[in-house]
Design an enzyme around this catalytic site. Structure first.
Site, PDB file in Angstrom:
ATOM      1  NE  ARG A 221      -1.618   1.736   3.522  1.00  0.00           N
ATOM      2  CZ  ARG A 221      -1.436   1.592   4.843  1.00  0.00           C
ATOM      3  NH1 ARG A 221      -2.115   0.718   5.525  1.00  0.00           N
ATOM      4  NH2 ARG A 221      -0.556   2.341   5.479  1.00  0.00           N
TER       5      ARG A 221
ATOM      6  CG  HIS B 277      -6.050   2.090   6.573  1.00  0.00           C
ATOM      7  ND1 HIS B 277      -6.204   0.808   6.109  1.00  0.00           N
ATOM      8  CD2 HIS B 277      -7.217   2.422   7.186  1.00  0.00           C
ATOM      9  CE1 HIS B 277      -7.422   0.375   6.444  1.00  0.00           C
ATOM     10  NE2 HIS B 277      -8.049   1.332   7.082  1.00  0.00           N
TER      11      HIS B 277
ATOM     12  CE1 TYR C 125       1.374   2.306   8.855  1.00  0.00           C
ATOM     13  CE2 TYR C 125       0.178   4.067   9.978  1.00  0.00           C
ATOM     14  CZ  TYR C 125       0.313   3.213   8.910  1.00  0.00           C
ATOM     15  OH  TYR C 125      -0.607   3.246   7.892  1.00  0.00           O
TER      16      TYR C 125
HETATM   17  C1  LIG Z   1     -14.627  -6.256  12.040  1.00  0.00           C
HETATM   18  C2  LIG Z   1     -13.823  -4.993  11.923  1.00  0.00           C
HETATM   19  N1  LIG Z   1     -12.850  -4.722  12.813  1.00  0.00           N
HETATM   20  C3  LIG Z   1     -12.112  -3.603  12.712  1.00  0.00           C
HETATM   21  C4  LIG Z   1     -12.358  -2.707  11.693  1.00  0.00           C
HETATM   22  C5  LIG Z   1     -11.504  -1.452  11.571  1.00  0.00           C
HETATM   23  N2  LIG Z   1     -10.610  -1.579  10.423  1.00  0.00           N
HETATM   24  C6  LIG Z   1     -10.881  -0.965   9.247  1.00  0.00           C
HETATM   25  S1  LIG Z   1      -9.716  -1.296   8.080  1.00  0.00           S
HETATM   26  C7  LIG Z   1      -8.821  -2.254   9.154  1.00  0.00           C
HETATM   27  C8  LIG Z   1      -7.541  -2.898   8.704  1.00  0.00           C
HETATM   28  C9  LIG Z   1      -7.739  -3.897   7.601  1.00  0.00           C
HETATM   29  O1  LIG Z   1      -6.492  -4.326   7.123  1.00  0.00           O
HETATM   30  P1  LIG Z   1      -6.385  -5.330   5.920  1.00  0.00           P
HETATM   31  O2  LIG Z   1      -7.326  -6.457   6.090  1.00  0.00           O
HETATM   32  O3  LIG Z   1      -4.959  -5.651   5.762  1.00  0.00           O
HETATM   33  O4  LIG Z   1      -6.922  -4.482   4.658  1.00  0.00           O
HETATM   34  P2  LIG Z   1      -6.301  -3.161   3.991  1.00  0.00           P
HETATM   35  O5  LIG Z   1      -7.082  -1.987   4.531  1.00  0.00           O
HETATM   36  O6  LIG Z   1      -4.859  -3.121   4.309  1.00  0.00           O
HETATM   37  O7  LIG Z   1      -6.564  -3.272   2.528  1.00  0.00           O
HETATM   38  C10 LIG Z   1      -9.443  -2.297  10.409  1.00  0.00           C
HETATM   39  C11 LIG Z   1      -8.894  -3.027  11.561  1.00  0.00           C
HETATM   40  C12 LIG Z   1     -13.408  -3.004  10.796  1.00  0.00           C
HETATM   41  N3  LIG Z   1     -13.704  -2.186   9.778  1.00  0.00           N
HETATM   42  N4  LIG Z   1     -14.110  -4.148  10.911  1.00  0.00           N
END
Ligand SMILES: Cc1ncc(C[n+]2csc(CCOP(=O)(O)OP(=O)(O)O)c2C)c(N)n1
Ligand SMILES: [Mg+2]
Length: 391
Positions: A285, A289, A298
């Site tokens: 990425r 985020h 970080y």
């Molecule tokens: C069930 C749940 N827990 C926490 C969140 C908060 N949250 C939003 S994005 C994220 C990280 C996701 O990371 P990843 O699966 O690696 O996807 P990326 O955003 O890196 O594409 C979190 C913890 C959420 N949306 N849903």
């Protein structure tokens, strides 16, 4: 081999590139285009599967155009958020090849279940790129018809869509729509962080034991917001599939050709009734985020720079140039199209009407509910209380 394939030595072209095999003792990484833009003719995985692509010159150029357009529209959305026109934006910067490669590998009848970052896949499904901007502007729920485009609504609950996809895929096989070359397959997108969710692991179990026609497509972009990959796993993610009883493969997610080849093969296995596959698209990425995040808190700049050297668009451009598949006039024309489309996107976002506040209560239930009616009335009284005031 298709006409004009760069594997065919022709005047002014380089000799056929070499094939590669998985190296014993190292994690697999299917790659058909190196970061320098050199073609690898084919890659043979540890299980003997051979991955290759067979594109015409026009198709190679088409993939490049997709990558550039998707990046430009994404950049425009980020700019719109910065100017207060969107509430939030989750950029795909750096993940274009994983998304365009897998998105173009889908056949018309295949169904996709995205997260909130799959703008490139959405584009490949033929959905107007304005659609997710309505969602992130907060004026609608997304707007596209999942059945028409075979692309489900964006899902923000991490990992939940893998269960929806599993149920859908089980339905596809129960309806007898697998087992032939024009059968249906399903793909579920999720991130590296999502692999720690119970939902995703449950989806792996169900898809495996019911032999669901499903491709789990994990974009490992190395971070779940600020949490790095080493906080999610001690083994390469694709190797987890073995514990659930289905194949896993790691592909260079910054290589659009390999992403296409691996996804096409997994989808075809699924549609023929051979069950699920986990694809780990190893990528990065390059941006934050979301627009609410500050990644300088970080991660270090040198890491981002190292991945910039593996940029998915730069390597495709290098390949097209080296193989004399495209010239400056082509690259200028693509940039110009991207510029025009992003201006058009901006104009349409600015012209989006604000919805009536009461429409918030529409479409919650197909036939409404007394509790919802009460809430709607209460909300109307609240809004009316402002009438005549300076607010
Ligand atoms: C069930 C749940 N827990 C926490 C969140 C908060 N949250 C939003 S994005 C994220 C990280 C996701 O990371 P990843 O699966 O690696 O996807 P990326 O955003 O890196 O594409 C979190 C913890 C959420 N949306 N849903
Ligand atoms: Mg991630």
């Amino acid at each position: 081999m298709a006409k004009g394939d760069p594997g065919v030595p022709a005047r002014g072209r380089r000799a056929a590139p070499r094939s590669r095999k998985a190296t014993a003792g190292e994690p697999e990484l299917v790659q058909l285009l190196t970061p320098e833009g050199e073609r690898v003719e084919s890659y043979t995985g540890r299980d003997g599967t051979e991955y290759r692509v067979d594109f015409t010159d026009e198709e190679y150029r088409g993939l490049y155009r997709d990558l550039v357009l998707v990046r430009k529209l994404d950049a425009e959305a980020t700019a719109l958020q910065r100017q207060g026109e969107l509430g939030l934006w989750a950029s795909l910067l750096g993940q274009e090849a994983a998304q365009v490669g897998s998105g173009r590998a889908l056949r018309t009848q295949d169904m996709a279940f995205p997260t909130y970052r799959e703008h490139g896949v959405l584009y490949c499904r033929g959905i107007d790129p304005i659609m997710p901007l309505g969602l992130f502007r907060g004026v609608d729920q997304g707007g596209w018809d999942p059945n028409e485009f075979k692309f489900n609504m964006y899902t923000i609950v991490i990992g939940a869509q893998t269960l929806h996809a599993t149920g859908y895929a089980m339905g596809v096989s129960m309806d007898g729509r697998t087992g032939t070359e024009d059968g249906e397959a399903v793909i579920a997108y999720f991130g590296d962080g999502a692999t720690s969710q119970g939902d995703v692991n449950e989806a792996f179990v169900w898809a495996s034991v019911f032999n669901a026609p499903l491709v789990f497509f994990c974009q490992n972009n190395q971070y779940a917001i600020s949490e790095p990959l080493e906080r999610q796993t001690r083994v390469p993610l694709y190797q987890r599939a073995a514990g659930f009883g289905f194949p896993g493969v790691r592909v260079d997610g910054n290589d659009v050709l390999a992403s296409y080849a691996v996804t096409r093969a997994a989808l075809d296995n699924a549609r023929l009734g051979q069950g699920p596959t986990l694809i780990e698209a190893y990528t990065y990425r390059m941006g934050a985020h979301t627009t609410s995040d500050d990644p300088t808190r970080y991660r270090i700049a040198s890491e981002v720079e190292a991945w910039q050297a593996k940029d998915p668009i730069a390597r495709m451009k290098a390949f097209l140039t080296k193989q004399q598949l495209a010239d400056d006039a082509f690259f200028t024309e693509v940039d110009e199209q991207a510029r025009r489309e992003s201006v058009h996107l901006r104009e349409r976002v600015l012209a989006m009407p604000n919805p009536e506040p009461s429409t918030l209560f529409d479409n919650v239930y197909p036939n409404g509910s007394p509790l919802l009616d009460e809430q709607r009335a209460q909300f109307s009284r609240y809004l009316e209380s402002f009438e005549g005031s300076a607010h």
